[in-house]
Design an enzyme around this catalytic site. Structure first.
Site, short mmCIF file in Angstrom:
data_model
loop_
_atom_site.label_atom_id
_atom_site.label_comp_id
_atom_site.label_asym_id
_atom_site.label_seq_id
_atom_site.Cartn_x
_atom_site.Cartn_y
_atom_site.Cartn_z
N LYS A 1 0.84 -1.20 0.00
CA LYS A 1 0.00 0.00 0.00
C LYS A 1 0.88 1.26 0.00
O LYS A 1 0.55 2.25 -0.65
CB LYS A 1 -0.93 0.01 1.21
CG LYS A 1 -1.82 1.25 1.33
CD LYS A 1 -2.67 1.46 0.07
CE LYS A 1 -3.78 2.48 0.23
NZ LYS A 1 -3.53 3.67 0.99
N GLU B 1 0.91 6.68 -6.75
CA GLU B 1 -0.21 7.62 -6.84
C GLU B 1 0.30 9.07 -6.87
O GLU B 1 -0.16 9.89 -7.67
CB GLU B 1 -1.11 7.39 -5.62
CG GLU B 1 -2.29 8.28 -5.45
CD GLU B 1 -2.93 8.05 -4.06
OE1 GLU B 1 -3.25 6.90 -3.73
OE2 GLU B 1 -3.05 9.03 -3.30
#
Lengths: 304, 304, 304, 304
Positions: free
Chosen positions: B172, B179
């Protein structure tokens, strides 16, 4: 030796003085009266027209251009018809080397020599001498060597014939690219020390100690120490950094030649960024974060 | 299957609903009454104390933490003494994977299982499902699979057991680093189009057309198109971009592993920069330029 | 509607097929016999000369160029004398938008219309449709709309008239700049996970799970998942990344417009770097470290 | 004044000599016989055990550590039990400033003073003097000033008490970060000139001319000119650049303090990149390009 100096701004005026002090007979021209008067105050002959300048010089004439790069072509437009075969034009400004190559060709068509001379040293050159990177034909450069010896820090150091026409301005362009990177490196380091409240560092003191014996000692550090001594918190200075073109050329050239130059490139981009009042890019990021995560957007105009 | 959800903020509340809708019996706890009331409005049982939560669940218990990473340890301090061997704690928040590894060890000492679950999807997860990257022991993850199937976009897609404890939050973390880079790439591109006055581009229209068939189509682009549709000039949004920690961890991890990640790293630095009101670094550059070249300094406070 | 497709390479051949399937009568031309034969195998008429192509089409003619950007001018040199007022040329390739503007002017002088169409979608466009960013005059674009509807993913989506001539290729240029940044962000993230031996992550599995519900889901991620599925360790692939020009134009344009685009810029520089076999820059750094610190230089050719 | 020098490697041995020449009585210790013998050849007393070193010095003792940062704690483990209240330990190496703060606390618990001294100058320090950034208590630093005067380039220049314990190593850390940025800027500039075949520039000549009067003159440039003079094409040097830790600490500190330092950061990443033999990131990019555009992948092992 005699020389006509075209452009009596900060750089041209200082160079005229340094040449004059070395025994070169300089005649100066500038369209601005104030600039001419200032130079005349140092005992340098001035004229108020290019034609007068050309007439004042013995053949073969030597004309040194110290004008903004964007007016070099217009100056040549006026100057070239006045010159004769055997005369030489030196462009000592920050011109793009490819334009210098074109200008050399244009001069050559009129029998006039052309030398591109990258000039570094800024406002300190009058006292400390200028670093000169020279491009041109061997014989021409040799004939002009008394000028270079007078301008450089020491007669035999600080000037060099680095290659054919264009090589002088090319080297100066790269020099300025490196300058951007060095300046940014220092600026980041001092900013980091400034933010480290825990140690309450005296930045002028750190800059001063680094000047002696450290790996990062340099002339830019000397100047940084001066600036921090005079204004330790850099008060009253906007975080706004201009650029004068050579950095852009360096970045473009590096990409064209497939040479990655990330630090020089980023240094230029940081300057662009310093001048952005309301970055669209950052607003876009804030808007995206709001869209996917519901993260609050800071309203425009709210204090940081 | 029954689940205790600890933390009923934006993420926890939505996840509780999605689980409940899938037939999982959720009991929610949050110290804030408002958060509990909101969730109760969706037919989810709530309690106002951890002890009550633990008592409400049948053994072996499953507790899902959806709390800010900085309060995970304090939550475990209160929770662990209430749990029994065989119970399992899932941390679904954005914790640093090394802390998750330490927490797993701490839980294990009490006979309690621990699973780290990186959760992506933001506020859209309730409708579209969450992407879940799961670290933990094989048997534990298998036993919890009904939860993951309920939360993920499709029962068999959008969740995966990626490795031992820590691997979930590690994946993550990297996801969020990517991102940052993607967001920055879009933001730069739209900023460039915004500045190109010549074409007067309708950015929402360009974003919309790119959503169909282009190489850059993505969910972030879908959101960008929405944002530009709603507010074409991004008016009223400060150019101020927060970061929530995972980007910093990604950068630190990359450097520790000797993996150059320039784009992810720069994306983080751009966010830091967006929050600087009066960059010392830029003032230092302006001061240096003044020192060596006599270039004028722009006074602080003068309009751009 | 009828169309002449000039250039039957990977892109042109696929587009010809998609148009033909949609009921557009396509006649194809390519100087290479092999390319013509391949297209003919899909039931598309082909000719072996530009003149034959022009004669095969009813007036007013529509010619679609799908050729490398560096041969567009040469193609126009041959094509324009064959055309008549009212004909239209569409450049669907990756041309620099400023050249498109010049070409439009050149065509206009001959009474020929010009449309620049940035085309995205790569080898997948045949099946999935192409994203088309179109620049040109309103009436011309409207008249050509059946072509765009046939090529786009859905008749009313995936194509847009974004502005005057040049705007199409400008948007496509920025699109590709963004593409560089996104690709680099993914590449860095996967490289970081690859290096994290502790978790022994299955990268294809992580890519696959991210495709569903995560913030970073995208078409490039779909392709990355495919690539990692087929070749998990990316064996047999040289770490050598080409660039096809649009990234360079994007970087140059951003600098010219004073828009800092650090991530797009760095993504380009990383590609340049990937192609350097023996970096002078790195050797210079090693030499400097040896000079000041006596740090050992690694001899060339010694294993890493 | 008397001093015990612990660590007689490249730096420690030279510093011992410079101190001895200035009239400081130095006793040196190093676990390696060869190092001791070398130093003894310069008339410096040596011992082969820490205990002997401590016994050889009059109280209050002054011990200068010049050892790799990773063995400082182990050295203190052995040394502290041998010391008495009032003794002082100076760490002159490249330790992380936070560890120096912890070590100072540990020493203080034993009544022993601690001073952190960032030392710059490399192998040239013996002749030219060292730049010393000193952190510690005022009285302690004052008492040790004869040592600093002896080591610095001039008795009153090149050393400074910059703040409390930690401030010395912090300043040195930032110094090294700046050093990375400056080195990278020069390296990129020379690489660009090297690639510009058109001018066939003599890089050693350009470096030499820049040393006199230019804005980029510096000690690192002096060394670069030497290196290029000795080996103009940098033959036989692998493009492989080590880093010794301070750059990483600088980058981490900058991020922790929310200070964007893009150039220093990129300079570190470039070093990491120089050591990658088969970049996963670049292979990933090549694989993606193949997936979407059908662009050929260059097979591993094929010549560049």
């Amino acid at each position: 030796m005699e020389l006509g100096m075209i452009g009596l701004g900060r750089m041209g005026a200082n160079m005229a003085q340094r040449l004059q002090l070395a025994g070169i007979a300089v005649t100066g021209f500038d369209p601005g009266e104030q600039a001419r008067v200032a130079v005349a105050g140092h005992g340098i002959a001035t004229v108020d027209a290019l034609q007068a300048l050309v007439q004042a010089l013995p053949a073969p004439r030597t004309l040194w251009l110290m004008v903004p790069s964007k007016v070099v072509d217009a100056t040549l437009d006026s100057l070239l018809p006045l010159l004769a075969a055997g005369d030489v034009v030196i462009d000592g400004g920050n011109s793009w080397y490819r334009e210098s190559q074109q200008r050399a060709a244009r001069c050559a068509a009129a029998g006039v020599g052309f030398v591109d001379c990258g000039t570094s040293g800024g406002v300190w050159g009058l006292q400390e001498g200028y670093c000169l990177m020279i491009g041109g034909e061997k014989d021409t450069v040799a004939r002009l060597s008394p000028l270079f010896k007078a301008l450089a820090p020491a007669a035999d150091r600080g000037w060099a014939h680095v290659g054919p026409v264009g090589a002088g301005h090319f080297s100066k362009m790269v020099h300025n690219g490196i300058e951007y990177g060095m300046m940014q490196a220092y600026a980041e380091g001092f900013a980091l020390m400034d933010k480290k409240a825990e140690f309450d560092l005296d930045l002028a003191k750190v800059a001063e100690v680094w000047r002696h014996g450290s790996v990062v000692r340099s002339w830019l550090l000397d100047l940084s120490a001066d600036a921090l001594q005079a204004n330790p918190a850099l008060d009253g200075i906007a975080p706004y950094v201009e650029d004068s073109g050579e950095g852009r050329w360096t970045v473009a050239e590096a990409i064209e030649l497939d040479v990655p130059a990330p630090v020089i490139t980023l240094s230029l981009l940081e300057r662009l960024r310093s001048r952005q009042a309301n970055s669209f890019s950052d607003r876009m990021l804030a808007a995206m974060r709001n869209e996917f995560g519901g993260h609050a957007i800071k309203p425009a105009g709210e204090a940081g």
